[in-house]
Structure formats: structure tokens, C-alpha cells
Scaffold this motif. Structure first.
Motif, PDB file in Angstrom:
ATOM      1  N   MET A  92      96.960  23.626 -57.612  1.00 10.53           N
ATOM      2  CA  MET A  92      98.166  24.028 -56.894  1.00 10.53           C
ATOM      3  C   MET A  92      98.657  22.942 -55.943  1.00 10.53           C
ATOM      4  SD  MET A  92      97.386  28.029 -55.953  1.00 10.53           S
ATOM      5  CE  MET A  92      98.874  28.109 -54.937  1.00 10.53           C
ATOM      6  N   GLY A  93      97.843  21.935 -55.682  1.00  5.71           N
ATOM      7  CA  GLY A  93      98.238  20.880 -54.777  1.00  5.71           C
ATOM      8  C   GLY A  93      97.021  20.162 -54.234  1.00  5.71           C
ATOM      9  N   VAL A  94      97.209  19.469 -53.114  1.00  2.00           N
ATOM     10  CA  VAL A  94      96.131  18.716 -52.470  1.00  2.00           C
ATOM     11  C   VAL A  94      95.744  19.450 -51.186  1.00  2.00           C
ATOM     12  CG1 VAL A  94      95.391  16.481 -51.577  1.00  2.00           C
ATOM     13  CG2 VAL A  94      97.110  16.587 -53.386  1.00  2.00           C
ATOM     14  N   ALA A  95      94.468  19.728 -51.033  1.00  2.00           N
ATOM     15  CA  ALA A  95      93.972  20.449 -49.859  1.00  2.00           C
ATOM     16  C   ALA A  95      93.212  19.502 -48.954  1.00  2.00           C
ATOM     17  CB  ALA A  95      93.057  21.599 -50.284  1.00  2.00           C
ATOM     18  N   LEU A  96      93.306  19.749 -47.653  1.00  2.00           N
ATOM     19  CA  LEU A  96      92.524  18.987 -46.674  1.00  2.00           C
ATOM     20  C   LEU A  96      91.455  19.936 -46.135  1.00  2.00           C
ATOM     21  CD1 LEU A  96      92.474  16.185 -45.296  1.00  2.00           C
ATOM     22  CD2 LEU A  96      93.746  17.203 -43.411  1.00  2.00           C
ATOM     23  N   VAL A  97      90.193  19.625 -46.429  1.00  2.00           N
ATOM     24  CA  VAL A  97      89.109  20.551 -46.099  1.00  2.00           C
ATOM     25  C   VAL A  97      87.932  19.792 -45.492  1.00  2.00           C
ATOM     26  CG1 VAL A  97      89.727  22.211 -47.893  1.00  2.00           C
ATOM     27  CG2 VAL A  97      88.165  20.351 -48.426  1.00  2.00           C
ATOM     28  N   GLN A  98      87.037  20.556 -44.857  1.00  2.09           N
ATOM     29  CA  GLN A  98      85.803  19.980 -44.329  1.00  2.09           C
ATOM     30  C   GLN A  98      84.919  19.548 -45.498  1.00  2.09           C
ATOM     31  OE1 GLN A  98      87.062  23.011 -43.570  1.00  2.09           O
ATOM     32  NE2 GLN A  98      86.660  23.553 -41.449  1.00  2.09           N
ATOM     33  N   ARG A  99      84.463  18.322 -45.434  1.00  2.00           N
ATOM     34  CA  ARG A  99      83.693  17.785 -46.560  1.00  2.00           C
ATOM     35  C   ARG A  99      82.421  18.589 -46.814  1.00  2.00           C
ATOM     36  NH1 ARG A  99      83.710  12.743 -49.231  1.00  2.00           N
ATOM     37  NH2 ARG A  99      81.858  12.565 -50.523  1.00  2.00           N
ATOM     38  N   CYS A 100      81.806  19.103 -45.754  1.00  2.00           N
ATOM     39  CA  CYS A 100      80.556  19.843 -45.922  1.00  2.00           C
ATOM     40  C   CYS A 100      80.736  21.093 -46.768  1.00  2.00           C
ATOM     41  CB  CYS A 100      79.969  20.211 -44.562  1.00  2.00           C
ATOM     42  SG  CYS A 100      80.994  21.320 -43.564  1.00  2.00           S
ATOM     43  N   LEU A 101      81.983  21.584 -46.900  1.00  5.25           N
ATOM     44  CA  LEU A 101      82.236  22.814 -47.644  1.00  5.25           C
ATOM     45  C   LEU A 101      82.587  22.578 -49.106  1.00  5.25           C
ATOM     46  CD1 LEU A 101      84.295  24.820 -44.991  1.00  5.25           C
ATOM     47  CD2 LEU A 101      81.821  24.825 -45.388  1.00  5.25           C
ATOM     48  N   VAL A 102      82.783  21.317 -49.505  1.00  7.69           N
ATOM     49  CA  VAL A 102      83.163  21.038 -50.897  1.00  7.69           C
ATOM     50  C   VAL A 102      82.222  20.034 -51.561  1.00  7.69           C
ATOM     51  CG1 VAL A 102      85.602  21.642 -50.662  1.00  7.69           C
ATOM     52  CG2 VAL A 102      84.850  19.324 -50.081  1.00  7.69           C
TER      53      VAL A 102
ATOM     54  N   ILE B  40      89.552  30.367 -50.346  1.00  7.73           N
ATOM     55  CA  ILE B  40      90.757  30.474 -51.168  1.00  7.73           C
ATOM     56  C   ILE B  40      91.475  29.127 -51.229  1.00  7.73           C
ATOM     57  CG2 ILE B  40      92.955  31.674 -51.458  1.00  7.73           C
ATOM     58  CD1 ILE B  40      91.795  34.020 -49.956  1.00  7.73           C
ATOM     59  N   LEU B  41      91.464  28.401 -50.126  1.00 10.28           N
ATOM     60  CA  LEU B  41      92.063  27.070 -50.099  1.00 10.28           C
ATOM     61  C   LEU B  41      91.404  26.156 -51.133  1.00 10.28           C
ATOM     62  CD1 LEU B  41      93.868  24.914 -48.698  1.00 10.28           C
ATOM     63  CD2 LEU B  41      92.052  24.642 -47.008  1.00 10.28           C
ATOM     64  N   VAL B  42      90.089  26.201 -51.208  1.00  8.27           N
ATOM     65  CA  VAL B  42      89.355  25.386 -52.177  1.00  8.27           C
ATOM     66  C   VAL B  42      89.685  25.830 -53.600  1.00  8.27           C
ATOM     67  CG1 VAL B  42      87.050  24.794 -53.025  1.00  8.27           C
ATOM     68  CG2 VAL B  42      87.502  24.838 -50.567  1.00  8.27           C
ATOM     69  N   GLN B  43      89.739  27.144 -53.834  1.00 12.43           N
ATOM     70  CA  GLN B  43      90.080  27.647 -55.163  1.00 12.43           C
ATOM     71  C   GLN B  43      91.496  27.210 -55.570  1.00 12.43           C
ATOM     72  OE1 GLN B  43      88.248  29.271 -57.477  1.00 12.43           O
ATOM     73  NE2 GLN B  43      86.475  28.987 -56.136  1.00 12.43           N
ATOM     74  N   ALA B  44      92.423  27.178 -54.606  1.00 13.28           N
ATOM     75  CA  ALA B  44      93.787  26.746 -54.908  1.00 13.28           C
ATOM     76  C   ALA B  44      93.813  25.292 -55.351  1.00 13.28           C
ATOM     77  CB  ALA B  44      94.674  26.956 -53.688  1.00 13.28           C
ATOM     78  N   ALA B  45      93.021  24.448 -54.698  1.00 16.60           N
ATOM     79  CA  ALA B  45      92.943  23.043 -55.108  1.00 16.60           C
ATOM     80  C   ALA B  45      92.347  22.924 -56.508  1.00 16.60           C
ATOM     81  CB  ALA B  45      92.122  22.251 -54.099  1.00 16.60           C
ATOM     82  N   MET B  46      91.331  23.739 -56.817  1.00 17.64           N
ATOM     83  CA  MET B  46      90.703  23.705 -58.141  1.00 17.64           C
ATOM     84  C   MET B  46      91.651  24.230 -59.214  1.00 17.64           C
ATOM     85  SD  MET B  46      86.862  24.952 -57.041  1.00 17.64           S
ATOM     86  CE  MET B  46      86.373  25.238 -58.725  1.00 17.64           C
ATOM     87  N   ALA B  47      92.608  25.078 -58.806  1.00 12.80           N
ATOM     88  CA  ALA B  47      93.603  25.593 -59.752  1.00 12.80           C
ATOM     89  C   ALA B  47      94.795  24.644 -59.895  1.00 12.80           C
ATOM     90  CB  ALA B  47      94.076  26.969 -59.301  1.00 12.80           C
TER      91      ALA B  47
END
Length: 304
Positions: free
Chosen positions: A237-247, A228-235
Motif C-alpha cells: 500500500m506504500g512505504v511505512a516508517l516503523v521501529q526497526r525492532c518491530l520488523v 496494521i501499519l506493517v501489514q499495509a506495507a507488506m500489502a
């Protein structure tokens, strides 16, 4: 040719004592007496002419020589034991490996790579059981679990191998990056910051790591699932900090961009965990090696 290696029984005794933390527990696991374990370790120390274990009534510590020996023989011994068990069972028998895995990592990273493991090891059947955030290996359990956390610092006494996930990156919608045209990583602190509920402090750690010591991040929205965090960034909604392997797929496709692609690693990550002293699946050592090899390949592709 003169052989310099000691007997297998002595090496098994030494490794089991270290893993269980006790001569008596090692004796129980190997179905011998405590005296037999003590004599085997003593013969091993005599063979090398070095003290491997420092023992007292309160604790047992590995010496530098003991750590060197353990690092060299632990995995080969496990592989030999697994091969021996497989040969005794016969070539036609399929072995089962039961795993519990963080759902996002399983769906995005592990499952797409599993066909490679099955092609290399067609005699191993991988079965997944429901993931538990509070996995403690009590009751009916998986042979191993891939969990998110801090490794041995969080789960003392467990056997933990870091797999992947410490490598984090800020991501956002391409239009946001084009609009803002940030000049320094500290500029991101003024944006709506998206975070995961299990690691809300990641943004502060990331900003410190890039030298933005004066920036005070204020989280805009916190999600309890990375997907959901990744989907929010794609929508946007802001800047997300995520594990690179997941995006990786989203970045490669241009659905997300990273405004500052810096080689920053944090403390939390994904770890392959199992409980010492419990009989492991014969296929676990080969899966462990395959898993760590694939993770190293992925990490090697990241910015240095």
C-alpha cells in the motif's frame, strides 16, 4: 584495607531524598524523622568533603558530585534491597512482577525474549495486565509499564529508562522497491506514505534527518496500530516508517525491504516507567537490568 564507602543508611537517605524531591517525604518513606535524614545527608557530604545537594526554599538541585554519586549507587542499592528482601522471604517463595506493555512491543519483541528471563530468574513470575494509553499509575496498577513516548520530557517526575524503538527505518514491499529504484531518500516523499496515528510527524523528522530538507511529506494512510501499519506495507500500500525492532523478522525473511537503511533515531521510543515513592516489586531491578541488556544487544545489531 581501609574502606572508603559510607554507611548504607546514609546512601539510602541520599538516594531517597533525590528520588522523592523532599527531605520530609524521604523521612516518611524510610520511617525516620526529617532531622535524621538531614543529618545522614550532612554526614555523607562530610565523608566526601563535597556538597551533594544545593537546597533552597523553592527547590533542591544535585551538584555535579551529587549526580556522580547518584549514578554510581542508585542501581546497586536497589539490587541489594531486592536481594535482602528475597533472602528474608526465603528461597522457595516466588515473587510476582506485574507489567503493562504496549501490545505490539509485547507480542513482537518482549514475549519472544521472556523465556530467557524465566530461565535466568525462575523465582520471578511475570504477569501482564491490560495496557492503557493514558497510564498514570492511579488505583490498582502494575509495578511498571513499558510505554511509548518521550520519557521524562513527557512524564516529569516518573522514573523512565529508554529501552528501544527510537531507531526507525522506512520499509516497503520488495516489488515496490524493485519498480521504483529510488536514488535518494527524498524520492520517498513522492510515494504513498504510511504512518502511525500517535506519531504522524515521524516522516518529516526522518526526511530532515537524512538531509531531504526540501521534501514535503504527505501522509497517504494513518493507522492506529503498528501491526496494521506493517501489514499495509507488506500489502504494497506504500512505504511505512516503523521501529526497526518491530520488523526484524519481516526484513530477515524478505517480506519487507528497507530502501534506505540509515542509522536514524527519533525522539519517541519505548520506555520502562514506574512511579517514584511507591514500593516496587523486589524483582523489578533484576527485570530492568535484563530488559536493558537485551535491548542493547538488539540495538548493537542495527546498522551503525
Amino acid at each position: 584495607m581501609r574502606l572508603h564507602s559510607p554507611s548504607m543508611s546514609e546512601l539510602h537517605a541520599f538516594v531517597t531524598v533525590v528520588r522523592t524531591g523532599s527531605f520530609s517525604r524521604a523521612a516518611d518513606e524510610l520511617c525516620v524523622t526529617q532531622g535524621a535524614i538531614s543529618r545522614a545527608v550532612a554526614r555523607l557530604e562530610g565523608h566526601y568533603g563535597k556538597v551533594l545537594l544545593k537546597r533552597s526554599s523553592q527547590q533542591m538541585l544535585l551538584t555535579a558530585s551529587g549526580e556522580q554519586l547518584l549514578a554510581a549507587v542508585r542501581e546497586p542499592l536497589a539490587a541489594i534491597e531486592a536481594a535482602s528482601e528475597a533472602l528474608r522471604e526465603g528461597p522457595a517463595r516466588t515473587t510476582e512482577l506485574v507489567l503493562s506493555v504496549v501490545p505490539t512491543l509485547a507480542s513482537v519483541w518482549l514475549v519472544p525474549r521472556l523465556p530467557d528471563f524465566q530461565a535466568r530468574h525462575p523465582d520471578v513470575r511475570v504477569r501482564f495486565v491490560p495496557y492503557r494509553k493514558d497510564e498514570d499509575f492511579s488505583g490498582p496498577t502494575p509495578h511498571a509499564a513499558i510505554l511509548t513516548g518521550l520519557g521524562a520530557a513527557q512524564w516529569p517526575g516518573w522514573e523512565c529508562d529508554y529501552v528501544i524503538g527510537r531507531e526507525v527505518v522506512p520499509v516497503c514491499h520488495p516489488a515496490r522497491a524493485a519498480r521504483q529504484q529510488w536514488q535518494h531518500p527524498a524520492d520517498l516523499s513522492a510515494e504513498p506514505l504510511l504512518a502511525h496515528s500517535t506519531s504522524p510527524g515521524n516522516w518529516a523528522q526522518w526526511l530532515r534527518a537524512v538531509g531531504a530538507t526540501g521534501a514535503e511529506p504527505e501522509l497517504s494512510t494513518v493507522f492506529d496500530q503498528v501491526s496494521i501499519l506493517v501489514q499495509a506495507a507488506m500489502a504494497d500500500m506504500g512505504v511505512a516508517l516503523v521501529q526497526r525492532c518491530l520488523v526484524r523478522a519481516e526484513l530477515d525473511a524478505g517480506r519487507l525491504v528497507t530502501p534506505f537503511d540509515l542509522p536514524i533515531t527519533l525522539q519517541r521510543g519505548y520506555f520502562l516507567c514506574r512511579l517514584p515513592g511507591r514500593r516496587a516489586a523486589a524483582s523489578l531491578p533484576v527485570f530492568r537490568q535484563w530488559l536493558l541488556d537485551r535491548a542493547r544487544e538488539d540495538i548493537a545489531l542495527m546498522p551503525a
